[in-house]
Design a protein around this motif. Structure first.
Motif, short mmCIF file in Angstrom:
data_model
loop_
_atom_site.label_atom_id
_atom_site.label_comp_id
_atom_site.label_asym_id
_atom_site.label_seq_id
_atom_site.Cartn_x
_atom_site.Cartn_y
_atom_site.Cartn_z
N VAL A 80 0.77 -1.14 0.09
CA VAL A 80 0.01 -0.07 -0.08
C VAL A 80 0.66 1.24 -0.02
CG1 VAL A 80 -1.55 1.42 1.54
CG2 VAL A 80 -2.09 -1.06 1.04
N GLY A 81 1.86 1.27 0.88
CA GLY A 81 2.71 2.60 0.96
C GLY A 81 3.47 2.68 -0.61
N THR A 82 4.02 1.56 -1.25
CA THR A 82 4.49 1.57 -2.45
C THR A 82 3.68 1.93 -3.48
OG1 THR A 82 6.00 -0.27 -1.96
CG2 THR A 82 5.75 0.28 -4.20
N ALA A 83 2.40 1.77 -3.59
CA ALA A 83 1.47 2.16 -4.47
C ALA A 83 0.91 3.62 -4.01
CB ALA A 83 0.04 1.31 -4.46
N LEU A 84 0.77 4.19 -2.79
CA LEU A 84 0.60 5.51 -2.81
C LEU A 84 1.65 6.27 -3.00
CD1 LEU A 84 -1.43 5.15 0.55
CD2 LEU A 84 -2.23 6.28 -1.45
N THR A 85 2.77 5.97 -2.79
CA THR A 85 3.91 6.71 -3.36
C THR A 85 3.97 6.93 -4.96
OG1 THR A 85 5.29 6.06 -1.45
CG2 THR A 85 6.56 6.87 -3.42
N ALA A 86 3.69 5.85 -5.46
CA ALA A 86 3.66 6.03 -7.11
C ALA A 86 2.58 6.81 -7.40
CB ALA A 86 3.49 4.62 -7.65
N ALA A 87 1.07 6.78 -6.73
CA ALA A 87 0.34 7.85 -7.24
C ALA A 87 0.47 9.15 -6.69
CB ALA A 87 -1.05 7.16 -6.42
N ALA A 88 1.14 9.19 -5.60
CA ALA A 88 1.46 10.69 -5.21
C ALA A 88 2.44 11.37 -6.14
CB ALA A 88 1.75 10.69 -3.86
N ASN A 89 3.27 10.79 -6.63
CA ASN A 89 4.31 11.16 -7.45
C ASN A 89 3.74 11.44 -8.81
OD1 ASN A 89 7.33 11.21 -6.77
ND2 ASN A 89 6.67 9.55 -6.05
N ARG A 90 2.91 10.85 -9.23
CA ARG A 90 2.11 10.83 -10.56
C ARG A 90 1.25 12.41 -10.42
NH1 ARG A 90 -1.69 6.02 -11.94
NH2 ARG A 90 -2.55 7.63 -13.40
N VAL A 91 0.54 12.49 -9.13
CA VAL A 91 -0.20 13.75 -8.99
C VAL A 91 0.85 14.85 -8.76
CG1 VAL A 91 -1.47 15.10 -7.46
CG2 VAL A 91 -2.03 12.64 -8.02
N ALA A 92 1.98 14.89 -8.35
CA ALA A 92 2.94 15.72 -8.30
C ALA A 92 3.33 16.29 -9.79
CB ALA A 92 3.89 15.35 -7.35
N GLY A 93 3.74 15.19 -10.39
CA GLY A 93 4.18 15.39 -11.79
C GLY A 93 3.04 16.41 -12.59
N ASP A 94 1.79 15.89 -12.33
CA ASP A 94 0.79 16.50 -13.31
C ASP A 94 0.73 18.05 -12.75
OD1 ASP A 94 0.25 14.00 -14.59
OD2 ASP A 94 -1.44 13.57 -13.45
N VAL A 95 0.85 18.29 -11.25
CA VAL A 95 0.85 19.82 -11.14
C VAL A 95 1.93 20.43 -11.54
CG1 VAL A 95 0.93 21.03 -9.07
CG2 VAL A 95 -0.63 18.81 -8.79
N ALA A 96 3.13 19.78 -11.45
CA ALA A 96 4.30 20.59 -11.97
C ALA A 96 3.95 20.84 -13.48
CB ALA A 96 5.64 19.54 -11.88
N GLY A 97 3.63 19.93 -14.29
CA GLY A 97 3.12 20.16 -15.56
C GLY A 97 2.38 21.45 -15.84
N TRP A 98 1.33 21.39 -15.07
CA TRP A 98 0.14 22.36 -15.04
C TRP A 98 1.07 23.74 -14.59
CZ3 TRP A 98 -2.47 24.20 -10.24
CH2 TRP A 98 -3.43 25.08 -10.49
#
Length: 199
Positions: free
Chosen positions: A178-196
């Protein structure tokens, strides 16, 4: 006829009696979870920005179910449990804010501050709400939902955008996957925010 017990034996008996009556809390988890950013700014890289060009990333607000170091599991529309033996090293809102700051700093040319760093004007401010940061039991996925709010320097303009990422857990709902999956999802969101923000 009464016999006197030695003082050390009396002390040991008293301690045993006390421990049988008083609980000092549950056992601590075997390890603590944290979030690691996939991207980070290069060491030694200097950036300069005027007071209205910096970006201050604030710690997001969160609903009550996330105001804990435990990881919520949404069982249905009305029921929430928590992942056994899973605990963040600190509040998930603070972990996400730090990951977001690292990612935006790495993927844009912005000077990134947090609310404890700016000395004069904070420039633009990125606030928001961490709406989901846990597990959807029905789909066996880690879910991160962040409602971002970008406030222009001076507060004249506010722009909102919602970001969401889901990551399959790929097994039982246990602390490490669960921790690994949440880290991956959080990084995807952060990447999308950075792109925005870069766009």
């Amino acid at each position: 006829m009464l016999r006197r017990l030695p003082a050390p034996l009396l002390a040991a008996l008293g301690a045993a009696t006390l421990s049988a009556c008083v609980s000092f809390g549950s056992e601590p988890p075997p390890f603590l979870l944290t979030l690691d950013a996939d991207a980070a700014p290069a060491a030694g890289q200097a950036r300069t920005a005027g007071e209205d060009q910096a970006l201050t990333i604030l710690i997001p607000t969160a609903p009550q179910k996330l105001r804990t170091q435990r990881i919520p599991v949404q069982q249905d529309d009305a029921s929430i449990a928590y992942v056994k033996d899973a605990q963040w090293v600190e509040a998930p809102q603070r972990l996400f804010q730090r990951l977001l700051s690292e990612t935006v700093a790495a993927r844009t040319s912005r000077v990134i501050l947090d609310e404890g760093q700016y000395l004069t004007a904070p420039g633009e401010q990125l606030a928001g709400q961490l709406m989901e940061f846990g597990v959807d039991e029905a789909t066996n996925e880690a879910v991160v939902v962040y409602q971002a709010m970008l406030v222009e320097a001076g507060g004249k303009t506010v722009t909102q955008r919602r970001f969401e990422a889901r990551e399959p857990i790929g097994g039982k709902i246990e602390a490490k996957p669960v921790g690994t999956a949440l880290t991956a999802a959080a990084n995807r969101v952060a990447g999308d925010v950075a792109g925005w923000l870069a766009g």
